[in-house]
Every structure is written in structure tokens, then in C-alpha cells.
Design a protein around this motif. Structure first.
Motif, PDB file in Angstrom:
ATOM      1  N   MET A  81       0.851  -1.183   0.000  1.00  0.00           N
ATOM      2  CA  MET A  81       0.000   0.000   0.000  1.00  0.00           C
ATOM      3  C   MET A  81       0.886   1.232   0.000  1.00  0.00           C
ATOM      4  O   MET A  81       1.759   1.382   0.836  1.00  0.00           O
ATOM      5  CB  MET A  81      -0.898   0.012   1.244  1.00  0.00           C
ATOM      6  N   SER A  82       0.651   2.129  -0.927  1.00  0.00           N
ATOM      7  CA  SER A  82       1.427   3.361  -0.993  1.00  0.00           C
ATOM      8  C   SER A  82       1.164   4.236   0.229  1.00  0.00           C
ATOM      9  O   SER A  82       0.050   4.257   0.779  1.00  0.00           O
ATOM     10  CB  SER A  82       1.069   4.141  -2.259  1.00  0.00           C
ATOM     11  N   VAL A  83       2.184   4.989   0.650  1.00  0.00           N
ATOM     12  CA  VAL A  83       1.979   5.952   1.741  1.00  0.00           C
ATOM     13  C   VAL A  83       1.041   7.076   1.315  1.00  0.00           C
ATOM     14  O   VAL A  83       0.619   7.884   2.153  1.00  0.00           O
ATOM     15  CB  VAL A  83       3.318   6.527   2.242  1.00  0.00           C
ATOM     16  N   ASP A  84       0.678   7.140   0.019  1.00  0.00           N
ATOM     17  CA  ASP A  84      -0.378   8.063  -0.412  1.00  0.00           C
ATOM     18  C   ASP A  84      -1.665   7.830   0.361  1.00  0.00           C
ATOM     19  O   ASP A  84      -2.472   8.756   0.520  1.00  0.00           O
ATOM     20  CB  ASP A  84      -0.705   7.856  -1.895  1.00  0.00           C
ATOM     21  N   PHE A  85      -1.877   6.586   0.793  1.00  0.00           N
ATOM     22  CA  PHE A  85      -3.169   6.198   1.345  1.00  0.00           C
ATOM     23  C   PHE A  85      -3.160   6.068   2.861  1.00  0.00           C
ATOM     24  O   PHE A  85      -3.975   5.333   3.435  1.00  0.00           O
ATOM     25  CB  PHE A  85      -3.635   4.896   0.694  1.00  0.00           C
ATOM     26  N   LEU A  86      -2.260   6.786   3.529  1.00  0.00           N
ATOM     27  CA  LEU A  86      -2.358   6.874   4.982  1.00  0.00           C
ATOM     28  C   LEU A  86      -3.701   7.491   5.341  1.00  0.00           C
ATOM     29  O   LEU A  86      -4.256   8.283   4.578  1.00  0.00           O
ATOM     30  CB  LEU A  86      -1.216   7.735   5.536  1.00  0.00           C
ATOM     31  N   PRO A  87      -4.259   7.141   6.500  1.00  0.00           N
ATOM     32  CA  PRO A  87      -5.583   7.664   6.859  1.00  0.00           C
ATOM     33  C   PRO A  87      -5.609   9.187   6.900  1.00  0.00           C
ATOM     34  O   PRO A  87      -4.598   9.835   7.221  1.00  0.00           O
ATOM     35  CB  PRO A  87      -5.822   7.072   8.251  1.00  0.00           C
ATOM     36  N   ASP A  88      -6.761   9.768   6.585  1.00  0.00           N
ATOM     37  CA  ASP A  88      -6.925  11.216   6.599  1.00  0.00           C
ATOM     38  C   ASP A  88      -6.522  11.787   7.959  1.00  0.00           C
ATOM     39  O   ASP A  88      -6.900  11.259   9.007  1.00  0.00           O
ATOM     40  CB  ASP A  88      -8.376  11.600   6.309  1.00  0.00           C
ATOM     41  N   GLY A  89      -5.766  12.863   7.910  1.00  0.00           N
ATOM     42  CA  GLY A  89      -5.340  13.530   9.142  1.00  0.00           C
ATOM     43  C   GLY A  89      -3.988  13.085   9.635  1.00  0.00           C
ATOM     44  O   GLY A  89      -3.333  13.815  10.378  1.00  0.00           O
ATOM     45  N   TRP A  90      -3.540  11.909   9.223  1.00  0.00           N
ATOM     46  CA  TRP A  90      -2.245  11.384   9.657  1.00  0.00           C
ATOM     47  C   TRP A  90      -1.231  11.602   8.540  1.00  0.00           C
ATOM     48  O   TRP A  90      -1.505  11.312   7.378  1.00  0.00           O
ATOM     49  CB  TRP A  90      -2.337   9.906  10.006  1.00  0.00           C
ATOM     50  N   VAL A  91      -0.035  12.076   8.891  1.00  0.00           N
ATOM     51  CA  VAL A  91       1.011  12.329   7.906  1.00  0.00           C
ATOM     52  C   VAL A  91       2.264  11.570   8.301  1.00  0.00           C
ATOM     53  O   VAL A  91       2.527  11.332   9.474  1.00  0.00           O
ATOM     54  CB  VAL A  91       1.320  13.842   7.765  1.00  0.00           C
ATOM     55  N   LEU A  92       3.019  11.189   7.307  1.00  0.00           N
ATOM     56  CA  LEU A  92       4.279  10.494   7.544  1.00  0.00           C
ATOM     57  C   LEU A  92       5.231  11.413   8.290  1.00  0.00           C
ATOM     58  O   LEU A  92       5.422  12.569   7.921  1.00  0.00           O
ATOM     59  CB  LEU A  92       4.896  10.092   6.206  1.00  0.00           C
ATOM     60  N   ALA A  93       5.836  10.905   9.357  1.00  0.00           N
ATOM     61  CA  ALA A  93       6.819  11.674  10.112  1.00  0.00           C
ATOM     62  C   ALA A  93       8.150  11.625   9.380  1.00  0.00           C
ATOM     63  O   ALA A  93       8.639  10.553   9.029  1.00  0.00           O
ATOM     64  CB  ALA A  93       6.952  11.118  11.526  1.00  0.00           C
ATOM     65  N   THR A  94       8.755  12.789   9.146  1.00  0.00           N
ATOM     66  CA  THR A  94      10.048  12.866   8.478  1.00  0.00           C
ATOM     67  C   THR A  94      11.020  13.658   9.327  1.00  0.00           C
ATOM     68  O   THR A  94      10.630  14.471  10.165  1.00  0.00           O
ATOM     69  CB  THR A  94       9.926  13.532   7.089  1.00  0.00           C
ATOM     70  N   GLY A  95      12.326  13.417   9.097  1.00  0.00           N
ATOM     71  CA  GLY A  95      13.351  14.094   9.860  1.00  0.00           C
ATOM     72  C   GLY A  95      14.087  15.080   8.995  1.00  0.00           C
ATOM     73  O   GLY A  95      14.050  15.018   7.770  1.00  0.00           O
TER      74      GLY A  95
END
Length: 415
Positions: free
Chosen positions: A401-415
Motif C-alpha cells: 500500500m502506498s503511503v499516499d493512502f495513509l488515513p486522513d489527518g495522519w502524515v508520515l513523520a520525516t526528519g
């Protein structure tokens, strides 16, 4: 063109949402865990990409220097292929990349020729090769799959996996042995092509994909399934954030209430925030009681952690891209994207899956890898859902599953 082709491919298959023995993310509890737990300074993007180049070189036969250059050119080529997709939007049947040497292949509808090009990328010339004469555009192929998937499934005894192969501009339909015994391959191919209205190739599978519920892995997440009272173990994927909340993602069919178990056996509860497992998603979110760093374990032994520096959108992911994954069962490996538009077999998505999963050609996958991170360097691509075995037990392909489809409101944490 595609109507006269046959592709044979035998596989046992698996899909992995239930017990997700995924590649573990570094959850940030190192200060709470015992000294026996592996701890490392997270690597940045360049150092991470160098590790992937070494891994890719080991399976491709390239030297570390050659593999590093290939991956550097691959990453530098993304804006070029994004621009090509826009330039040829009305004719684009498929776009893929190749290696040794790195190249870009563009398949177009119509007969009007387009001259090949050469572009400089990461210090070397890269050929862009154009082929014409395709029957349908990529958009038409995806729409045909979406519109006729139900009818195609109903015409076979087992629901097939179906994907769009951009190298040939055709749908690839992966059918079971029972259907092969019931109908000649050529007749089946032509019949399904008439249903879909686009070129079709047939791939064979021994069994449809199935959900798994076994194994347990590294930095453990544990929970009890209220439906049967059994205690299950999972591992974690990428870190996500929503406002001040910090959480981990895992596959959707993990038990709702989870605790992270440290090396000393201590349990740290993770609050259940929700799960999404229909059509195009297979993801669950569990919230920590403190901030988590944007890092994940990437090597087999879980001694090397990486900082997430960004994400690759599915629309920018090409057939031929090299990506890596870590599974608790199979460890760390790198392989080639096969089809960026793939609908897994069976009813793994609360019914049929949409053609939004990305299929990758092994080389390793196994029950227990579900939910593991798919990445290259510090770039996050997605989370493993399932895969298929060949008849000899080897990994044929897995899909994520692509990270495009993370649930609404949640974003990938980046450093």
C-alpha cells in the motif's frame, strides 16, 4: 499486440494483513528498554542509499560503485518521467525504467513517431526510448480494469489478481489452475479482452491470495483479538503524526489494542486510533504516549535504523524502480517494481481490491512480512500487504500500500 501474447507464471500466494510480523520501526523507547536491545544512530538519506546500493549490487551482479550510480540516476530521473507523463498524457500507454545501463522507456498509442532523446542525469547520459502502436492508453487500461473487474472475476472460478503492465500496455490477469483446466489459455485471453476492451495477457497462479495469521517478530506489539480471545503479536511500520499526536502504522488486521514489548519484557500501551482495510487501504494506527522519532529499522538484524526523509507518490513510481523492504521473516532485500497498478486476487479488501497496490518482484517475501516498510534510502514508498509464492516456494512478488493512502489527518513523520 497484447492479444497475441501469453505470460505463464505459477505461484502459491499469501496476503498478510492479520498477524503482521512487519519490519520494525525504531519506536523511540530505547531509553526505557534494556541494554540488550539494538540501538543505533539513525542514518540519513545518502548513507541509507549507499546501503541499498550494496544490497542491490549483491543481487544484480553490479559492483557497489555501479549500483550506487544506478540508484542515484534512478532517483534523479523521477522529475523527468513526471514531466514525460504530462507531455504525452493523451498518448501514454506505459512508462517504465530499466537498468544496466539505466534508461527510460515510453510506450505510446498511435503511429506518429517520437524521436528518442538523451538527458544528463546524475553525471551520465540517460536514453529515453519511445515505442508507438499501443492499443490503449494507461488511463484507459486502469479504467477498463476498474469498470470490468467484477465481470472478469465473475467469469472465472477463482477471483484473479489483475494489474496493468506498462511495459507492454496490457492487463495482466493472474488466474488459478482450475480456470486453466477449464478453458484454453488463448480462448480465455481473448474472452477477457473482449470483456475489458483492451489487450490482455494471462498469468497463472496455483491458488488465490489468502490472509495469514501466524508468526511474531522483533520489537513486539501484542494484543488480544476479542473475537477468539487469542493473543497475537505484530511489529510496527513507519511513524506518523497528527497534530501533537505521534503513532505507528501497521497492517489493518492487527488486534486493536496493542502494547509495545521492550527487551526487558515491559509493556508500553499503544492507544488504538483506527484501522482502514477496504479497497485501497490496509493500515492501522496506534498512538504512543510520547513523541516518536521518524526512524525505522532497515537491516535484517535490526542494528541499523534510518531517518525517513520523504515519500515517493504512487503516481511517480515506475515499473523497473528498485525498492527495498524489511520483513521480520525474510529480513532486508531490494527488488524491482513490476506493476504500479495492481489489484490483488481474492477478497482481501472487504471484497475485491482496487488497482492501487504496487507489485514488486521479490526476491524475498514470506508469511510474516506483512506491514513492513517499503523504502529506498530514506524515502518511504509504502507498507507491505501480501504476495505470491512460486511453485518451488520462492517469492514471486509482493505488493504494498502506498503511503499516499495513509488515513486522513495522519502524515508520515520525516526528519
Amino acid at each position: 499486440m497484447g492479444y497475441n501474447q501469453r505470460y505463464s507464471f505459477r505461484a502459491d500466494s499469501w496476503a498478510l494483513p492479520w498477524l503482521i510480523v512487519i519490519a520494525a520501526v525504531a519506536l523511540g523507547w530505547a531509553g526505557r528498554a534494556s541494554a540488550q536491545e539494538p540501538v543505533s544512530v539513525p542514518l540519513g538519506g545518502a548513507a541509507s542509499l549507499a546501503l541499498d546500493a550494496a544490497q542491490y549490487g549483491s543481487v544484480s551482479g553490479l559492483s557497489a560503485v555501479q549500483a550506487s550510480q544506478e540508484l542515484a540516476v534512478q532517483e534523479a530521473s523521477v522529475p523527468v518521467t513526471d514531466a514525460l507523463a504530462v507531455e504525452f498524457a493523451d498518448r501514454l500507454a506505459g512508462l517504465s525504467v530499466g537498468h544496466r545501463p539505466f534508461r527510460i522507456d515510453v510506450l505510446l498509442t498511435g503511429d506518429a513517431p517520437v524521436a528518442d532523446r538523451v538527458v544528463p542525469l546524475a553525471g551520465q547520459p540517460v536514453a529515453i526510448r519511445f515505442r508507438t502502436g499501443a492499443y490503449a492508453t494507461h488511463h484507459q487500461l486502469v479504467v477498463a480494469l476498474a469498470l470490468h473487474q467484477t465481470e472478469i472475476r465473475a467469469s472465472l472460478t477463482q477471483p484473479p489478481g489483475i494489474g496493468v503492465d506498462p511495459r507492454i500496455g496490457a492487463l495482466v490477469v493472474m488466474v488459478g489452475q482450475a480456470d486453466l483446466r477449464a478453458e484454453p489459455v488463448e480462448a480465455m485471453r481473448d474472452r477477457i479482452a473482449r470483456i475489458a476492451g483492451v489487450p490482455v495477457k494471462i498469468a497463472t497462479l496455483e491458488t488465490p491470495d489468502i490472509d495469514l495469521a501466524d508468526l511474531q517478530g522483533g520489537m513486539r506489539l501484542v494484543g488480544v483479538d476479542p473475537a477468539n480471545g487469542r493473543r497475537y503479536a505484530c511489529t510496527s511500520g513507519f511513524v506518523v503524526r497528527r497534530g501533537v499526536e505521534s503513532a505507528i502504522v501497521t497492517a489493518a488486521h492487527c488486534p486493536d489494542d496493542l502494547s509495545w514489548i521492550d527487551a526487558a519484557g515491559g509493556a508500553h500501551p499503544l492507544r488504538y486510533a483506527g484501522q482502514w482495510g477496504w479497497g485501497y487501504q490496509d493500515v492501522q494506527v496506534n498512538v504512543a504516549d510520547h513523541g516518536l522519532p521518524p526512524v525505522f529499522w532497515s537491516d535484517t538484524a535490526k542494528t541499523v535504523s534510518r531517518t525517513v526523509t520523504g515519500a515517493r507518490a504512487r503516481a511517480s513510481t515506475r515499473a523497473g524502480d528498485i525498492v527495498c523492504h524489511r520483513g521480520e521473516r525474510t529480513g532486508y532485500s531490494c527488488a524491482e517494481v513490476w506493476m504500479p497498478d495492481f489489484a490483488p486476487a481474492g477478497d482481501l479488501c472487504g471484497g475485491g481490491c482496487t488497482p492501487t497496490w504496487v507489485a514488486v518482484r521479490g526476491p524475498t517475501c514470506r508469511s510474516g512480512d506483512s506491514g513492513g516498510p517499503v523504502f529506498l534510502g530514506g524515502t518511504a514508498f509504502g507498507i507491505v500487504k501480501g504476495g505470491s509464492y512460486r511453485g518451488d516456494g520462492g517469492c514471486a512478488f509482493y505488493y504494498y500500500m502506498s503511503v499516499d493512502f495513509l488515513p486522513d489527518g495522519w502524515v508520515l513523520a520525516t526528519g
